[in-house]
Design a protein around this motif. Structure first.
Motif, PDB file in Angstrom:
ATOM      1  N   THR A  67      27.990  53.859  69.870  1.00 52.99           N
ATOM      2  CA  THR A  67      27.662  52.480  69.524  1.00 52.99           C
ATOM      3  C   THR A  67      27.771  52.326  68.012  1.00 52.99           C
ATOM      4  OG1 THR A  67      25.315  53.098  69.467  1.00 52.99           O
ATOM      5  CG2 THR A  67      26.139  52.065  71.482  1.00 52.99           C
ATOM      6  N   LEU A  68      28.123  51.123  67.587  1.00 58.42           N
ATOM      7  CA  LEU A  68      28.203  50.831  66.158  1.00 58.42           C
ATOM      8  C   LEU A  68      26.863  50.219  65.771  1.00 58.42           C
ATOM      9  CD1 LEU A  68      30.460  51.313  64.121  1.00 58.42           C
ATOM     10  CD2 LEU A  68      31.137  48.925  64.402  1.00 58.42           C
ATOM     11  N   ASP A  69      26.047  51.009  65.096  1.00 64.20           N
ATOM     12  CA  ASP A  69      24.632  50.684  64.962  1.00 64.20           C
ATOM     13  C   ASP A  69      24.260  50.024  63.640  1.00 64.20           C
ATOM     14  OD1 ASP A  69      24.189  51.836  67.449  1.00 64.20           O
ATOM     15  OD2 ASP A  69      23.902  53.829  66.589  1.00 64.20           O
ATOM     16  N   GLY A  70      23.144  49.289  63.694  1.00 64.29           N
ATOM     17  CA  GLY A  70      22.641  48.597  62.513  1.00 64.29           C
ATOM     18  C   GLY A  70      22.054  49.506  61.458  1.00 64.29           C
ATOM     19  N   ALA A  71      21.973  50.795  61.716  1.00 63.74           N
ATOM     20  CA  ALA A  71      21.535  51.727  60.675  1.00 63.74           C
ATOM     21  C   ALA A  71      22.600  51.893  59.600  1.00 63.74           C
ATOM     22  CB  ALA A  71      21.199  53.088  61.289  1.00 63.74           C
ATOM     23  N   LEU A  72      23.856  51.571  59.959  1.00 63.24           N
ATOM     24  CA  LEU A  72      24.934  51.801  59.000  1.00 63.24           C
ATOM     25  C   LEU A  72      26.115  50.855  59.143  1.00 63.24           C
ATOM     26  CD1 LEU A  72      26.845  53.291  61.168  1.00 63.24           C
ATOM     27  CD2 LEU A  72      25.745  55.374  60.394  1.00 63.24           C
ATOM     28  N   ALA A  73      25.936  49.755  59.872  1.00 65.22           N
ATOM     29  CA  ALA A  73      27.061  48.835  60.048  1.00 65.22           C
ATOM     30  C   ALA A  73      26.596  47.389  60.051  1.00 65.22           C
ATOM     31  CB  ALA A  73      27.797  49.143  61.354  1.00 65.22           C
ATOM     32  N   ARG A  74      27.393  46.549  59.402  1.00 65.54           N
ATOM     33  CA  ARG A  74      27.142  45.111  59.387  1.00 65.54           C
ATOM     34  C   ARG A  74      28.316  44.378  60.026  1.00 65.54           C
ATOM     35  NH1 ARG A  74      26.153  44.541  53.127  1.00 65.54           N
ATOM     36  NH2 ARG A  74      27.404  46.448  53.212  1.00 65.54           N
ATOM     37  N   GLY A  75      28.027  43.253  60.657  1.00 67.81           N
ATOM     38  CA  GLY A  75      29.078  42.456  61.272  1.00 67.81           C
ATOM     39  C   GLY A  75      29.833  41.640  60.241  1.00 67.81           C
ATOM     40  N   ALA A  76      30.814  40.880  60.727  1.00 69.40           N
ATOM     41  CA  ALA A  76      31.626  40.044  59.837  1.00 69.40           C
ATOM     42  C   ALA A  76      30.785  39.001  59.110  1.00 69.40           C
ATOM     43  CB  ALA A  76      32.736  39.368  60.646  1.00 69.40           C
ATOM     44  N   ASP A  77      29.608  38.684  59.664  1.00 74.86           N
ATOM     45  CA  ASP A  77      28.712  37.714  59.029  1.00 74.86           C
ATOM     46  C   ASP A  77      27.852  38.336  57.935  1.00 74.86           C
ATOM     47  OD1 ASP A  77      27.029  39.280  60.540  1.00 74.86           O
ATOM     48  OD2 ASP A  77      26.310  37.655  61.831  1.00 74.86           O
ATOM     49  N   GLY A  78      28.018  39.635  57.711  1.00 76.66           N
ATOM     50  CA  GLY A  78      27.261  40.319  56.667  1.00 76.66           C
ATOM     51  C   GLY A  78      25.892  40.786  57.099  1.00 76.66           C
ATOM     52  N   LEU A  79      25.496  40.502  58.334  1.00 73.07           N
ATOM     53  CA  LEU A  79      24.185  40.905  58.827  1.00 73.07           C
ATOM     54  C   LEU A  79      24.267  42.256  59.523  1.00 73.07           C
ATOM     55  CD1 LEU A  79      23.018  37.489  60.353  1.00 73.07           C
ATOM     56  CD2 LEU A  79      22.510  38.429  58.069  1.00 73.07           C
ATOM     57  N   TRP A  80      23.159  43.008  59.419  1.00 74.08           N
ATOM     58  CA  TRP A  80      23.118  44.304  60.097  1.00 74.08           C
ATOM     59  C   TRP A  80      23.255  44.104  61.600  1.00 74.08           C
ATOM     60  CZ3 TRP A  80      23.888  48.221  57.055  1.00 74.08           C
ATOM     61  CH2 TRP A  80      23.408  48.208  55.739  1.00 74.08           C
ATOM     62  N   LEU A  81      24.028  44.971  62.236  1.00 74.55           N
ATOM     63  CA  LEU A  81      24.162  44.931  63.683  1.00 74.55           C
ATOM     64  C   LEU A  81      22.855  45.358  64.336  1.00 74.55           C
ATOM     65  CD1 LEU A  81      27.703  46.540  64.159  1.00 74.55           C
ATOM     66  CD2 LEU A  81      27.104  44.112  64.203  1.00 74.55           C
ATOM     67  N   PRO A  82      22.674  45.093  65.622  1.00 73.17           N
ATOM     68  CA  PRO A  82      21.492  45.614  66.314  1.00 73.17           C
ATOM     69  C   PRO A  82      21.509  47.139  66.311  1.00 73.17           C
ATOM     70  CG  PRO A  82      22.670  44.000  67.665  1.00 73.17           C
ATOM     71  CD  PRO A  82      23.556  44.320  66.511  1.00 73.17           C
ATOM     72  N   ASP A  83      20.384  47.711  66.684  1.00 74.10           N
ATOM     73  CA  ASP A  83      20.305  49.166  66.753  1.00 74.10           C
ATOM     74  C   ASP A  83      19.587  49.554  68.046  1.00 74.10           C
ATOM     75  OD1 ASP A  83      20.591  51.770  66.023  1.00 74.10           O
ATOM     76  OD2 ASP A  83      19.385  51.660  64.198  1.00 74.10           O
ATOM     77  N   PRO A  84      20.268  50.007  69.072  1.00 76.58           N
ATOM     78  CA  PRO A  84      21.700  50.323  69.079  1.00 76.58           C
ATOM     79  C   PRO A  84      22.570  49.076  69.115  1.00 76.58           C
ATOM     80  CG  PRO A  84      20.793  50.638  71.269  1.00 76.58           C
ATOM     81  CD  PRO A  84      19.621  50.338  70.364  1.00 76.58           C
ATOM     82  N   GLY A  85      23.787  49.235  68.603  1.00 76.90           N
ATOM     83  CA  GLY A  85      24.713  48.125  68.537  1.00 76.90           C
ATOM     84  C   GLY A  85      25.711  48.132  69.684  1.00 76.90           C
ATOM     85  N   PRO A  86      26.788  47.384  69.542  1.00 72.19           N
ATOM     86  CA  PRO A  86      27.794  47.303  70.599  1.00 72.19           C
ATOM     87  C   PRO A  86      28.499  48.642  70.810  1.00 72.19           C
ATOM     88  CG  PRO A  86      28.576  46.244  68.592  1.00 72.19           C
ATOM     89  CD  PRO A  86      27.137  46.559  68.370  1.00 72.19           C
ATOM     90  N   ARG A  87      28.903  48.895  72.050  1.00 70.71           N
ATOM     91  CA  ARG A  87      29.619  50.122  72.373  1.00 70.71           C
ATOM     92  C   ARG A  87      31.038  50.056  71.832  1.00 70.71           C
ATOM     93  NH1 ARG A  87      30.834  51.151  77.404  1.00 70.71           N
ATOM     94  NH2 ARG A  87      30.924  53.401  77.050  1.00 70.71           N
ATOM     95  N   VAL A  88      31.461  51.112  71.145  1.00 68.73           N
ATOM     96  CA  VAL A  88      32.808  51.156  70.595  1.00 68.73           C
ATOM     97  C   VAL A  88      33.838  51.056  71.715  1.00 68.73           C
ATOM     98  CG1 VAL A  88      34.446  52.550  69.269  1.00 68.73           C
ATOM     99  CG2 VAL A  88      32.043  52.456  68.570  1.00 68.73           C
ATOM    100  N   ALA A  89      33.548  51.655  72.868  1.00 69.66           N
ATOM    101  CA  ALA A  89      34.477  51.620  73.998  1.00 69.66           C
ATOM    102  C   ALA A  89      34.679  50.214  74.544  1.00 69.66           C
ATOM    103  CB  ALA A  89      33.983  52.540  75.110  1.00 69.66           C
TER     104      ALA A  89
END
Length: 308
Positions: A67-89
């Motif tokens: 998952t692309l997690d909010g501990a180290l990733a932000r969306g295109a809107d500049g906000l931290w993703l959820p944690d856990p975030g969306p599945r890469v698959a």
């Protein structure tokens, strides 16, 4: 027994263990970024360790978790993703690369653990092809690659998942012309069986740990053996599985196990060794390579020993 020249990049020499930058140099720069890999090369680190997962459109991308997690990733809107975030698959490559992975979220345990990590304004997750193209540059010809394949634990057909992932990864490695410097590496011992069948020209490296839990680590579910079903001797289990390199967690390493592994012809790497006392203990145990978030610390320990 087949001899693999790739292992020379991970075998200790007169100067001591080789150094592998963990996910680049995670203690210094955001993990699994091109900037982190370039930093390792610039300071003379022997190899880089990095993680590969598959996107929805079946592109191998260099991301650690499934998952692309909010501990180290932000969306295109500049906000931290959820944690856990969306599945890469379940994300296309364009969606993955639309996220910013250039900073650790200081409001999370992961971010606090790596509070010294620099921020990169616009870093995105590289594809495996990006990393291999970097390694293929003439100035990086001495850089060895410890390529960890992260099998999707939610794959509907695990056999197909393994076959497709190895095929995609091996094709990229061959296309980039870096077969002679690449080791196939995984916790999923099953995918390493597939790697040997599909890509016999590359050695296989077996990750292991005796479950203890790692506070502050950003880990998700990882496909791995049931350790209670593995024979008591992990080095023997790796040899019987067909591997050439064994990579235990540093808390599981003893001088006796290293000696046993060497006697069986294995190269021994260990992960993820960050504290000076632990680095020195691994050197004294005789490991061949040390994977660290802080490769400069390992360099310093080796330099101090050489000067003593």
């Amino acid at each position: 027994m087949r001899q693999y020249g790739q292992l020379d990049g991970f075998r200790a020499d007169a100067a001591g263990p080789r150094i592998s930058g963990h996910r680049g140099a995670r203690g210094v720069l955001p993990e699994n970024t091109m900037e982190g890999f370039a930093f390792c090369q610039q300071i003379g680190v022997a190899s880089i360790e990095f993680d590969v997962v598959m996107t929805k459109d079946r592109v191998p991308v260099v991301v650690h978790n499934h998952t692309l997690d909010g501990a180290l990733a932000r969306g295109a809107d500049g906000l931290w993703l959820p944690d856990p975030g969306p599945r890469v698959a379940e994300m296309t490559l364009a969606e993955v690369q639309g996220c910013n992975v250039g900073a650790a979220n200081r409001d999370t345990e992961y971010g606090r653990r790596f509070s010294d990590q620099a921020t990169l304004p616009s870093a995105k997750a590289p594809t495996l092809a990006d990393v291999l193209a970097f390694a293929a540059k003439p100035e990086n010809a001495s850089l060895s690659l410890l390529l960890e394949m992260k099998t999707d634990p939610d794959a509907l057909d695990m056999a197909q998942e393994r076959e497709e992932m190895v095929a995609a990864v091996a094709a990229e490695v061959r296309r980039a012309g870096v077969v002679e410097r690449t080791v196939m590496h995984s916790f999923d011992w099953g995918i390493l069986d597939v790697a040997r069948a599909q890509a016999p020209e590359m050695p296989t490296s077996y990750l292991s740990y005796l479950p203890k839990g790692f506070p502050g680590e950003n880990v998700d579910r990882t496909v791995m053996p049931r350790w209670k079903e593995i024979p008591p001797s992990l080095p023997k289990a790796v040899v019987e599985a067909g591997g050439q390199m064994w990579c235990p967690h540093f808390l599981d390493v003893t001088a006796e196990l290293v000696e046993e592994a060497h006697g069986l012809g294995l190269v021994v790497g260990t992960w993820t060794v960050n504290e000076v006392a632990d680095i020195n203990r691994m050197i004294e145990c005789g490991v061949d390579s040390i994977v660290s978030d802080y490769p400069g610390r390992v360099q310093d320990c080796l330099l101090r020993r050489a000067a003593a």
